[in-house]
Design a protein around this motif. Structure first.
Motif, PDB file in Angstrom:
ATOM      1  N   SER A 102      90.568   8.057 122.186  1.00 43.56           N
ATOM      2  CA  SER A 102      91.630   7.717 121.583  1.00 43.56           C
ATOM      3  C   SER A 102      91.422   7.767 119.901  1.00 43.56           C
ATOM      4  O   SER A 102      92.102   7.769 118.949  1.00 43.56           O
ATOM      5  CB  SER A 102      92.433   6.351 121.645  1.00 43.56           C
ATOM      6  OG  SER A 102      91.673   5.432 121.482  1.00 43.56           O
ATOM      7  N   HIS A 103      89.956   7.642 119.556  1.00 41.83           N
ATOM      8  CA  HIS A 103      89.520   7.911 118.084  1.00 41.83           C
ATOM      9  C   HIS A 103      90.046   9.196 117.420  1.00 41.83           C
ATOM     10  O   HIS A 103      90.083   9.360 116.306  1.00 41.83           O
ATOM     11  CB  HIS A 103      88.108   7.839 118.005  1.00 41.83           C
ATOM     12  CG  HIS A 103      87.357   6.687 118.431  1.00 41.83           C
ATOM     13  ND1 HIS A 103      86.746   6.255 119.465  1.00 41.83           N
ATOM     14  CD2 HIS A 103      87.606   5.561 117.597  1.00 41.83           C
ATOM     15  CE1 HIS A 103      86.357   4.882 119.436  1.00 41.83           C
ATOM     16  NE2 HIS A 103      86.927   4.283 118.185  1.00 41.83           N
ATOM     17  N   ASP A 104      90.228  10.092 118.517  1.00 44.90           N
ATOM     18  CA  ASP A 104      91.105  11.415 118.047  1.00 44.90           C
ATOM     19  C   ASP A 104      90.468  12.188 117.007  1.00 44.90           C
ATOM     20  O   ASP A 104      91.101  12.798 116.204  1.00 44.90           O
ATOM     21  CB  ASP A 104      92.626  11.094 117.738  1.00 44.90           C
ATOM     22  CG  ASP A 104      93.249  12.317 117.953  1.00 44.90           C
ATOM     23  OD1 ASP A 104      93.005  13.132 118.674  1.00 44.90           O
ATOM     24  OD2 ASP A 104      94.361  12.206 117.416  1.00 44.90           O
ATOM     25  N   MET A 105      89.221  12.287 117.156  1.00 46.15           N
ATOM     26  CA  MET A 105      88.226  13.007 116.186  1.00 46.15           C
ATOM     27  C   MET A 105      87.469  14.129 116.868  1.00 46.15           C
ATOM     28  O   MET A 105      86.499  14.715 116.177  1.00 46.15           O
ATOM     29  CB  MET A 105      87.230  12.007 115.588  1.00 46.15           C
ATOM     30  CG  MET A 105      87.507  10.991 114.442  1.00 46.15           C
ATOM     31  SD  MET A 105      87.445  12.051 112.650  1.00 46.15           S
ATOM     32  CE  MET A 105      85.932  12.761 112.773  1.00 46.15           C
ATOM     33  N   PHE A 106      87.905  14.457 118.087  1.00 47.48           N
ATOM     34  CA  PHE A 106      87.054  15.331 118.760  1.00 47.48           C
ATOM     35  C   PHE A 106      87.641  16.640 119.074  1.00 47.48           C
ATOM     36  O   PHE A 106      88.866  16.831 119.177  1.00 47.48           O
ATOM     37  CB  PHE A 106      86.540  14.692 119.978  1.00 47.48           C
ATOM     38  CG  PHE A 106      85.974  13.177 119.749  1.00 47.48           C
ATOM     39  CD1 PHE A 106      84.917  13.167 118.997  1.00 47.48           C
ATOM     40  CD2 PHE A 106      86.728  12.242 120.069  1.00 47.48           C
ATOM     41  CE1 PHE A 106      84.295  11.671 118.646  1.00 47.48           C
ATOM     42  CE2 PHE A 106      86.075  10.828 120.013  1.00 47.48           C
ATOM     43  CZ  PHE A 106      85.173  10.726 119.096  1.00 47.48           C
ATOM     44  N   ASP A 107      86.872  17.796 119.013  1.00 46.65           N
ATOM     45  CA  ASP A 107      87.235  19.127 119.542  1.00 46.65           C
ATOM     46  C   ASP A 107      86.852  19.357 121.081  1.00 46.65           C
ATOM     47  O   ASP A 107      87.491  20.271 121.530  1.00 46.65           O
ATOM     48  CB  ASP A 107      86.539  19.911 118.769  1.00 46.65           C
ATOM     49  CG  ASP A 107      86.905  19.747 117.138  1.00 46.65           C
ATOM     50  OD1 ASP A 107      87.991  20.016 116.762  1.00 46.65           O
ATOM     51  OD2 ASP A 107      85.953  19.488 116.421  1.00 46.65           O
ATOM     52  N   ALA A 108      86.037  18.441 121.502  1.00 45.02           N
ATOM     53  CA  ALA A 108      85.492  18.647 122.985  1.00 45.02           C
ATOM     54  C   ALA A 108      85.075  17.365 123.279  1.00 45.02           C
ATOM     55  O   ALA A 108      84.870  16.377 122.404  1.00 45.02           O
ATOM     56  CB  ALA A 108      84.631  19.811 123.095  1.00 45.02           C
TER      57      ALA A 108
END
Length: 613
Positions: A143-149
């Motif tokens: 949920s930090h929602d910083m990721f592409d994968a």
């Protein structure tokens, strides 16, 4: 190869049954995928917090170059032998990501309980619901929602289902699972079981039993029997969520390290190629059926008749035990690994392993081939085994990874082709009758024990059964009914410690069976056990009406689980309620107080024992 008509029919009914929920899930996935990149939608303060803890070079890549960023969710701890090798994996992944112009961050850790440590203790009552805690922790991490994968590091019983359930809430992300491999062979599993049975009879003392256990569980890696942890690995291969052939490569060597690096290369390959293969698209109805087929063909863990229902639900897919049962009628058993045979997973891998099984099932039309996987070559890539160099099983540092055909079975006492299976049907069976619905693992039961008819002895706990065994009260034909063991009663613990005493009784020539609304370990076998009985006794299920002396028939041939009491008498019989003192006792100590809400809201075993609905 044309798909087997039964597999096609079952898949079609799952698709039809799931249409509204799967459609809603995919709409949610697409909406998440269509958002602006995180660098554009996040506030400056949010972004600064996100990169404050990483090296300056990585910070530059994320903020300025907008390089792909992998979120790592790890289940590392060194309480769990299978997870202790995961300690250094994030460093390998970060190093490989940097080489490819990307970054990786440990987004979060999830708990990982060792059922071997908690078996037969109060802690085991947290085990099943730890799956849902792991799913929630995975969601918190991502949920930090910083990721592409995402890369998910985990192996064992509840950990893989929990990670998968959590990841499917972020179904727009390309995701690869990263396992750790199994420990070397130790004391043979059958010898370990023999010593346990001797200990149950008082023929071996604590020192002798401890010596046997230490020789069985002796190093980092998964246990070597084909229980829930190793079944997880088979199913992930069948769903195309691993680097191909990664499941049963031992930890600590050059090949394992290179496969861990390959997981980073694989997930970044999806991101950079813009191939739309997020985990929520990969895990569709066909992939779920492929996993079910692989489970049945290898005589895998009964726990997956709970866990994979929950996994499917998390992708908007609805499956039930009828689906498993109908597939089991046609899917042949191709593997005999303990407790279904004498071989361990090291020997299974040497005989052909996951690649052999998947190839046989694909070639015979038992698995869907037209599926997405984390590899561009599709599910056929998972019919091969990895190596560093020219020869499978040989690791030469500095030599690039290569994959080789699994070839013919190296030992047909362990793996066999579809043309000459161990059995023409799968290793699991649905049981039904006036005691409810239940499942039984038939692949590990002697042929002459598939039908048991005997008087019942009713127990309110596994401790009570042990006490009766030690007092010599069970030296006869008996069906042991252990009730108040379902999700709502006490969290549905595994009752694996009942196996030695019941096996002793069976060894004396008695007709013995277990009937319970609890679970058994994926390693359990030999003794007929009708488990996961639904509805459970604590919810007013039929087990709460059974009395000592009632004759019960367990028939794994016809799929019958019946108490042989006249219908009018059975209908009029009072349903016992769970003793208030026992319910209170089940809710106090070892953190069980914190799981009260989960027990209260848990669905049935056949509904995946979901606790968040």
């Amino acid at each position: 190869m044309t798909l087997h008509p039964t597999v096609a029919s079952i898949t079609a009914r799952i698709v039809d049954r799931s249409r509204p929920t799967r459609s809603a899930y995919l709409q949610h996935l697409q909406a998440a995928a269509n958002r602006e990149p995180s660098m554009d939608r996040m506030g400056c303060a949010n972004l600064a917090h996100a990169v404050a803890g990483i090296p300056l070079d990585d910070r530059f890549k994320v903020v300025t170059q907008r390089a792909p960023n992998i979120g790592i969710v790890t289940a590392y701890n060194d309480m769990l032998s299978a997870h202790s090798p995961l300690k250094n994996y994030p460093d390998l992944i970060k190093d490989e990501a940097r080489k490819l112009g990307a970054t990786a961050q440990v987004a979060g850790g999830v708990p990982a309980m060792c059922d071997g440590v908690t078996q037969g203790t109060s802690g085991m009552e947290l085990s099943l619901f730890s799956r849902d805690v792991i799913a929630m922790a995975t969601a918190v991490a991502l949920s930090h929602d910083m990721f592409d994968a995402a890369l998910l590091l985990g192996v064992c019983d509840k950990i893989v289902p929990g990670l998968l359930i959590g990841a499917l809430q972020f179904g727009h992300l390309p995701t690869v699972f990263v396992p750790a491999g199994h420990m070397p062979s130790g004391l043979p599993n059958k010898e370990k079981a023999r010593v346990r049975e001797q200990a149950a009879q008082g023929l071996v003392g604590r020192d002798g039993l401890l010596d046997a256990e230490l020789k069985s569980y002796h190093s980092p890696g998964t246990c070597t029997f084909y229980g829930t942890a190793n079944s997880n690995q088979m199913l992930l291969e069948a769903m195309g969520l691993h680097v191909p052939g990664t499941a049963f490569v031992a930890p600590g060597g050059a090949l394992r390290d290179e496969l861990t690096r390959e997981s980073a290369r694989t997930v970044l390959g999806i991101v950079k190629s813009r191939r739309f293969a997020p985990i929520g698209q990969i895990v569709d109805e066909r992939a779920i059926v492929n996993a079910m087929v692989a489970l049945l063909a290898t005589g895998g863990s009964t726990n997956h008749l709970i866990h994979w229902v929950a996994v499917a639900h998390s992708a908007g897919i609805v499956i039930d035990w009828n689906d498993f049962s109908d597939l089991s009628d046609v899917v042949p058993t191709l593997a005999h690994v303990y407790p279904n045979g004498s071989a361990d997973v090291n020997q299974f891998q040497a005989a052909g392993g996951t690649g052999y099984i998947i190839r046989e099932l694909l070639d015979a039309g038992f698995m869907h081939e037209d599926v997405l996987t984390v590899r561009e070559g599709g599910i056929r890539e998972f019919t091969r085994e990895p190596a560093l160099g020219e020869h499978p099983g040989v690791a030469l540092p500095g030599v690039p990874l290569a994959w080789h055909e699994a070839g013919a079975s190296k030992d047909d006492s362990i793996v066999r082709p579809v043309a000459a299976p161990f059995s023409p049907s799968g290793g699991l069976k649905l049981l039904q009758g006036n005691l409810g619905r239940s499942v039984i693992k038939t692949s590990s039961i002697p042929d002459d024990r598939h039908v048991i008819e005997a008087p019942a002895r009713v127990f309110d706990s596994q401790e009570a059964l042990h006490k009766a065994f030690k007092a010599g009260e069970l030296d006869r034909d008996v069906v042991c009914v252990v009730r108040w063991q379902g999700p709502q009663a006490n969290g549905m613990p595994e009752l694996h410690k009942l196996t030695p005493p019941l096996a002793v009784l069976q060894g004396k020539g008695f007709k013995v069976a277990l009937v319970t609304d609890g679970r058994m370990s994926g390693a359990s076998g030999k003794v007929p056990a009708a488990i996961h009985v639904s509805p459970e006794a604590a919810a007013g299920g039929p087990l709460a009406r059974v009395r000592d002396g009632d004759v019960i028939r367990l028939d794994a041939v016809t799929g019958q689980l019946q108490v042989l009491v006249p219908q009018a008498e059975w209908a009029a019989r009072q349903t016992d309620t769970m003793p208030a003192a026992l319910r209170q006792q089940n809710g106090i100590g070892m953190g069980r107080e914190l799981f009260t809400g989960m027990r209260r809201h848990a669905l049935t075993a056949e509904e995946g024992a979901l606790s968040w609905m």
